[in-house]
Design an enzyme around this catalytic site. Structure first.
Site, mmCIF file in Angstrom:
data_model
loop_
_atom_site.group_PDB
_atom_site.id
_atom_site.type_symbol
_atom_site.label_atom_id
_atom_site.label_comp_id
_atom_site.label_asym_id
_atom_site.label_seq_id
_atom_site.Cartn_x
_atom_site.Cartn_y
_atom_site.Cartn_z
ATOM 1 N N MET A 224 0.878 -1.163 0.000
ATOM 2 C CA MET A 224 0.000 0.000 0.000
ATOM 3 C C MET A 224 0.913 1.209 0.000
ATOM 4 O O MET A 224 1.774 1.354 0.865
ATOM 5 C CB MET A 224 -0.855 -0.050 1.264
ATOM 6 C CG MET A 224 -1.819 1.109 1.394
ATOM 7 S SD MET A 224 -2.749 0.919 2.912
ATOM 8 C CE MET A 224 -4.396 0.761 2.269
ATOM 9 N N CYS A 225 0.780 2.018 -1.003
ATOM 10 C CA CYS A 225 1.722 3.121 -1.107
ATOM 11 C C CYS A 225 0.977 4.337 -1.617
ATOM 12 O O CYS A 225 0.749 4.469 -2.811
ATOM 13 C CB CYS A 225 2.857 2.753 -2.055
ATOM 14 S SG CYS A 225 4.077 4.046 -2.236
ATOM 15 N N LEU A 226 0.550 5.159 -0.734
ATOM 16 C CA LEU A 226 -0.137 6.359 -1.191
ATOM 17 C C LEU A 226 -0.119 7.401 -0.093
ATOM 18 O O LEU A 226 0.256 7.126 1.045
ATOM 19 C CB LEU A 226 -1.579 6.045 -1.608
ATOM 20 C CG LEU A 226 -2.606 5.932 -0.497
ATOM 21 C CD1 LEU A 226 -3.979 6.078 -1.081
ATOM 22 C CD2 LEU A 226 -2.470 4.616 0.191
#
Lengths: 487, 152
Positions: free
Chosen positions: B88-90
């Protein structure tokens, strides 16, 4: 010498064909033995498939003899080229409507039509509604539709969907059935190749017209390549997209689901090429989605490259220190360095950034050494014009820079975003524009002086860029470049 | 690094005092840079009823680099990569968007918020994001289906 019926005769395993090297006669061995019946020469040879003396001789004799009408086919290197030798002919019933028409004095047009029925794959025979499980099917369909629009309506219904038939073919569907013998009426065959859906599959109609022109045996003729028109080419293509006739599973009724869809290799290739899910080949993409994927991949690979560049050690060292005062504590009388989360007490020494956020010297130094932004608000600590001079002086050599260090070490009261390579869209003025030719040092000084004077206008215009540091990040630049300025 | 260790321990204490609802943090004293988080799908989300296992990894440069969040339980979500990493990268977790004052507890809240309301405009799985935008019914069906299949 009457070689006409024999010229085309191939040596058959049953009967030996003998070739006379003297008079070039050909005859059967069991009729005349090894001596030529024409010239009584015994310089003869039995023709074998591996070694055909006729072709050797023709190459040798080319200069001596004037080519005659009957020998011409031999000179064609492909006269014996029959790649379909092993392929069974179309059924007799498939060939129909051979018509000779005299188109002029001595000119004839021969028109023949071949019907060929391709067996369907179970998938294709399905009702259109059952096809949703196969993502490739609609692709082939749309490809067929695309081709159809190229060649007009000659292709008739596209592959697969039985609902796209035109009126004429609809009636034909009834008559076509599986038996190739019941041929469509002539009005249909006039238009070139047709693809029809019949219950058993798709029928392709090849329609070829040969042009026959009387030969002038005394003069060479220009070589006429047989020209296949586009419709025939496409019909062959669709033929290839269909399954090979031999692959049909006996007893499988079209429309019966559950049969594993078997893709013809060519159809699979087209499906793969046209499938939006696979819409990229190496670095080449067809869809927005695939492009996005590549861009985010690039951005991930350059994760650190997105961030603003580091602040210089001098600039960090020159940040003012101050003692923590009571006013700096929070409402509950406590405060902490937000980097290490350690509590600070009144009287501790902290480093204050131009934006008035403060941290431990050590903590903020480590951060600024990598990113010239305030950890809280992302405002840079180095003045933009100083930074420009910085880079320029690096380029020009440190020797020419006398005022640089002292200038640099004093944080400007009005810092502008320190983002190297920023497009600077929100600022105005040539000094901010990195796409302009670098200015002379005099001009730079002027701008510097201007920048030194804090003007409300300046403050206003620079703030949007400083609130979020993404202003100069690669991702932002790519987005801006591709999709225009941010909203 | 001593500084980051100290901060991680402090943050753990903070998270313990104020654990977001439906979350449990398994903390290994030997390896404090890897947190295992057990999270219930938020009630008001599609993932309600599911139990998700996450791993939160602190880089050695923490807090100067963001922690890494990955779903160990498969989840159908536009912001979670649909592979074995489940990354998860945001938002604040992006390296360029991270800033040291951000805290783990806000990361945990971010994850919960995202489960309730995915952010298709900042997606890691464009296909799922498009489905979320254009065919919400289908998205919800698959998401719920995956909860049943993987997150029970």
């Amino acid at each position: 010498m009457d070689p006409l019926p024999q010229q085309s005769t191939q040596p058959s395993p049953q009967r030996d064909l003998v070739f006379c090297h003297v008079c070039e006669n050909e005859y059967y061995r069991d009729e005349h033995g090894l001596t030529c019946p024409e010239c009584q020469s015994d310089f003869t040879e039995i023709i074998e498939p591996e070694h055909d003396p006729r072709s050797d001789r023709m190459a040798d004799d080319e200069d001596e003899e004037e080519p005659s009408f009957l020998q011409l086919p031999r000179q064609n290197p492909f006269h014996d080229h029959r790649p379909w030798r092993e392929t069974p002919d179309p059924d007799d019933g498939d060939i129909g409507q051979i018509r000779w028409t005299q188109t002029g004095p001595g000119n004839f047009s021969v028109t023949g039509t071949i019907y060929r029925t391709y067996s369907p794959s179970p998938r294709r025979g399905n009702e259109a509604g059952n096809d949703t499980h196969d993502p490739q099917h609609p692709i082939i369909n749309s490809f067929a539709t695309m081709l159809q629009s190229i060649v007009g309506n000659n292709l008739g219904a596209g592959l697969g969907s039985g609902q796209r038939q035109s009126q004429g073919e609809q009636t034909q569907t009834q008559g076509g059935q599986q038996s190739p013998g019941t041929s469509p009426n002539s009005a249909q065959t006039q238009g070139g190749p047709r693809i029809q859906d019949i219950p058993g599959g798709h029928r392709f109609t090849y329609h070829q017209t040969a042009r026959l022109v009387p030969r002038d045996a005394n003069h060479p003729h220009a070589h006429l390549e047989p020209v296949d028109d586009l419709n025939n080419v496409l019909a062959s293509l669709f033929g290839a997209l269909g399954d090979h006739p031999g692959q049909r599973t006996p007893g499988t009724q079209p429309g019966q689901p559950g049969q594993p869809p078997q893709m013809n290799p060519l159809a699979a290739l087209f499906a793969a090429v046209l499938n939006p899910d696979l819409a990229h080949h190496g670095d080449f993409v067809y869809t927005q989605e695939a492009l996005d994927r590549i861009i985010s991949q690039l951005m991930e690979q350059n994760a650190t490259g997105n961030a603003p560049g580091p602040a210089t050690a001098e600039a960090i060292a020159a940040l003012p220190k101050k003692k923590v005062s009571v006013e700096m504590l929070g409402p509950d009388g406590r405060a902490e360095c937000s980097i290490c989360m350690d509590e600070v007490n009144v009287g501790d020494e902290v480093t204050e950034l131009p934006c008035h956020h403060w941290f431990h010297q050590q903590c903020v130094g480590m951060w600024l050494g990598e990113h010239d932004t305030c950890p809280h608000c992302r405002k840079g600590i180095m003045d933009r014009s100083k930074h420009d001079e910085n880079t320029t002086s690096t380029l020009q050599g440190a020797a020419s820079d006398s005022s640089g260090p002292s200038n640099r070490s004093v944080p400007s009261p009005n810092p502008t975003p320190q983002i190297p390579g920023s497009f600077g869209t929100v600022e105005s003025g040539t000094a901010e524009d990195h796409f302009l030719v670098p200015e002379t040092r005099e001009q730079q000084r002027e701008h510097e002086q201007q920048a030194e004077q804090p003007s409300p206008n300046d403050q206003q215009s620079s703030s949007p860029a400083t609130t979020e540091a993404s202003g100069g990040s690669i991702s932002e630049r790519i987005r801006r470049g591709l999709f225009g300025a941010p909203r | 690094m001593a500084a980051s260790r100290k901060r991680i321990l402090k943050e753990y204490g903070e998270c313990m005092n104020d654990t977001p609802s439906g979350m449990k943090i398994n903390f290994d004293e030997q390896n404090i840079t890897e947190w295992e988080i057990l999270m219930d799908g938020p009630d008001q989300s599609l993932y309600a009823g599911g139990h998700f296992k996450l791993r939160l990894t602190f880089p050695t440069e923490y807090p100067f680099k963001p922690p890494v969040v990955s779903f160990k339980t498969k989840i159908y979500h536009p912001n979670v990569s649909n592979d074995d990493k489940g990354s998860m990268c945001l938002g604040m977790l992006r390296p360029e968007a991270w800033k040291p004052p951000n805290k783990v507890i806000s990361v945990l809240h971010l994850i919960q918020t995202l489960l309730i309301e995915p952010n298709p405009d900042d997606s890691i799985e464009p296909t799922i994001a498009n489905e979320y935008k254009d065919n919400r019914k289908e998205f919800e069906k698959t998401a719920k289906d995956w909860v049943k299949r993987y997150a029970k």
